[in-house]
Motif scaffolding. Structure first.
Motif, PDB file in Angstrom:
ATOM      1  N   TYR A  33       0.835  -1.185   0.000  1.00 57.42           N
ATOM      2  CA  TYR A  33       0.000   0.000   0.000  1.00 57.42           C
ATOM      3  C   TYR A  33       0.879   1.247   0.000  1.00 57.42           C
ATOM      4  O   TYR A  33       1.976   1.241   0.559  1.00 57.42           O
ATOM      5  N   VAL A  34       0.372   2.302  -0.610  1.00 59.90           N
ATOM      6  CA  VAL A  34       1.087   3.585  -0.606  1.00 59.90           C
ATOM      7  C   VAL A  34       0.716   4.311   0.683  1.00 59.90           C
ATOM      8  O   VAL A  34      -0.405   4.806   0.829  1.00 59.90           O
ATOM      9  N   LEU A  35       1.642   4.354   1.617  1.00 63.79           N
ATOM     10  CA  LEU A  35       1.350   4.820   2.970  1.00 63.79           C
ATOM     11  C   LEU A  35       2.159   6.056   3.359  1.00 63.79           C
ATOM     12  O   LEU A  35       2.398   6.305   4.549  1.00 63.79           O
ATOM     13  N   ASP A  36       2.538   6.855   2.366  1.00 62.35           N
ATOM     14  CA  ASP A  36       3.334   8.048   2.660  1.00 62.35           C
ATOM     15  C   ASP A  36       2.580   9.010   3.578  1.00 62.35           C
ATOM     16  O   ASP A  36       3.171   9.588   4.505  1.00 62.35           O
ATOM     17  N   GLY A  37       1.286   9.196   3.336  1.00 57.48           N
ATOM     18  CA  GLY A  37       0.489  10.120   4.146  1.00 57.48           C
ATOM     19  C   GLY A  37       0.393   9.694   5.598  1.00 57.48           C
ATOM     20  O   GLY A  37       0.716  10.480   6.500  1.00 57.48           O
ATOM     21  N   PRO A  38      -0.044   8.454   5.879  1.00 60.25           N
ATOM     22  CA  PRO A  38      -0.086   8.004   7.273  1.00 60.25           C
ATOM     23  C   PRO A  38       1.288   8.030   7.944  1.00 60.25           C
ATOM     24  O   PRO A  38       1.402   8.376   9.123  1.00 60.25           O
ATOM     25  N   ALA A  39       2.332   7.674   7.199  1.00 57.38           N
ATOM     26  CA  ALA A  39       3.682   7.676   7.775  1.00 57.38           C
ATOM     27  C   ALA A  39       4.109   9.092   8.154  1.00 57.38           C
ATOM     28  O   ALA A  39       4.713   9.322   9.210  1.00 57.38           O
ATOM     29  N   GLU A  40       3.775  10.044   7.309  1.00 59.21           N
ATOM     30  CA  GLU A  40       4.095  11.446   7.599  1.00 59.21           C
ATOM     31  C   GLU A  40       3.366  11.922   8.857  1.00 59.21           C
ATOM     32  O   GLU A  40       3.930  12.646   9.687  1.00 59.21           O
ATOM     33  N   ALA A  41       2.111  11.500   9.010  1.00 62.18           N
ATOM     34  CA  ALA A  41       1.337  11.904  10.180  1.00 62.18           C
ATOM     35  C   ALA A  41       1.890  11.286  11.459  1.00 62.18           C
ATOM     36  O   ALA A  41       1.907  11.930  12.516  1.00 62.18           O
TER      37      ALA A  41
END
Length: 231
Positions: free
Chosen positions: A109-117
């Motif tokens: 999964y593309v999880l850049d957003g959750p990881a950034e948060a």
């Protein structure tokens, strides 16, 4: 109203009720206008240099979003949620957020957003910015919802999360409320990074159930302490 004067530049040349509503929504989210506060048409209109009709339309939009309430012969106030409201917010969150995770396709999964948060929350905690931790927490869950790729779902949850922030401004111990979820957000993220969608949904459901109970307890205590009227 000096802060709103600074926001005037955001309106640009094409001032609209929607853009005024965006500014006021942000100020409500930040606690600049706390729950129960009466909003002055004269002061806000003067600060933003907008007409009374434009401001009233912005108020109408935010009332529709359940952030404001109009009281006859008294004016417009930032809404004070009831405990039933909080229950409903979490019921909606559980339905939507768990459905998004359940509906994810095959990993990765593309999880850049959750990881950034998650990183944002850890940074705020290191700086002992507990309100910032709460903001990062909402950011994390907003990014989870965004994994569905649905503009309509994002819009729905933006409104739900904006209401949730009204709760934060009544709670008197933001560290106690928000800090426990730093590790839980990270665990949900790591589980998704491992491609374990079913386990991630289970962790998320447990998180939301626990958060609902903790939030209600903290909110009830905050209401009692502040003497705020539910409405």
């Amino acid at each position: 109203m000096n802060g709103l004067v600074d926001d005037r530049a955001l309106l640009g040349r094409t001032s609209t009720a929607e853009r005024v509503a965006d500014i006021l929504r942000g100020r409500i989210a930040d606690g600049y206008f706390p729950p129960g506060e009466r909003l002055s048409e004269e002061s806000i209109g003067s600060a933003l240099k907008v007409s009374r009709n434009t401001l009233r339309e912005a108020f109408r939009l935010l009332t529709h979003e359940r952030l404001l309430v109009h009281e006859l012969n008294r004016g417009v106030f930032v809404r004070v949620l009831t405990v039933d409201d909080v229950e409903d917010i979490f019921r909606t969150r559980r339905l939507v957020e768990c459905a998004v995770v359940r509906g994810l396709g095959r990993p990765p999964y593309v999880l850049d957003g959750p990881a950034e948060a998650v990183a944002e929350g850890r940074k705020a905690a290191r700086e002992r910015d507990w309100k910032g931790v709460g903001t990062a927490n909402i950011h994390f869950h907003g990014e989870l919802v965004a994994l569905a790729g649905s503009a309509r779902m994002n819009e729905l949850m933006r409104s739900v999360f904006a209401e949730l922030r009204l709760v934060f401004h009544v709670v008197d111990d933001p560290r106690r409320l928000h800090e426990p979820y730093l590790a839980r957000n990270r665990r949900i993220l790591e589980t998704l990074q491992a491609g374990e969608r079913v386990a991630a949904e289970r962790l998320l459901a447990e998180y939301l159930d626990d958060s609902r109970q903790r939030m209600i307890e903290a909110y009830e205590a905050g209401l009692e302490e502040s003497g705020a009227d539910e409405g």
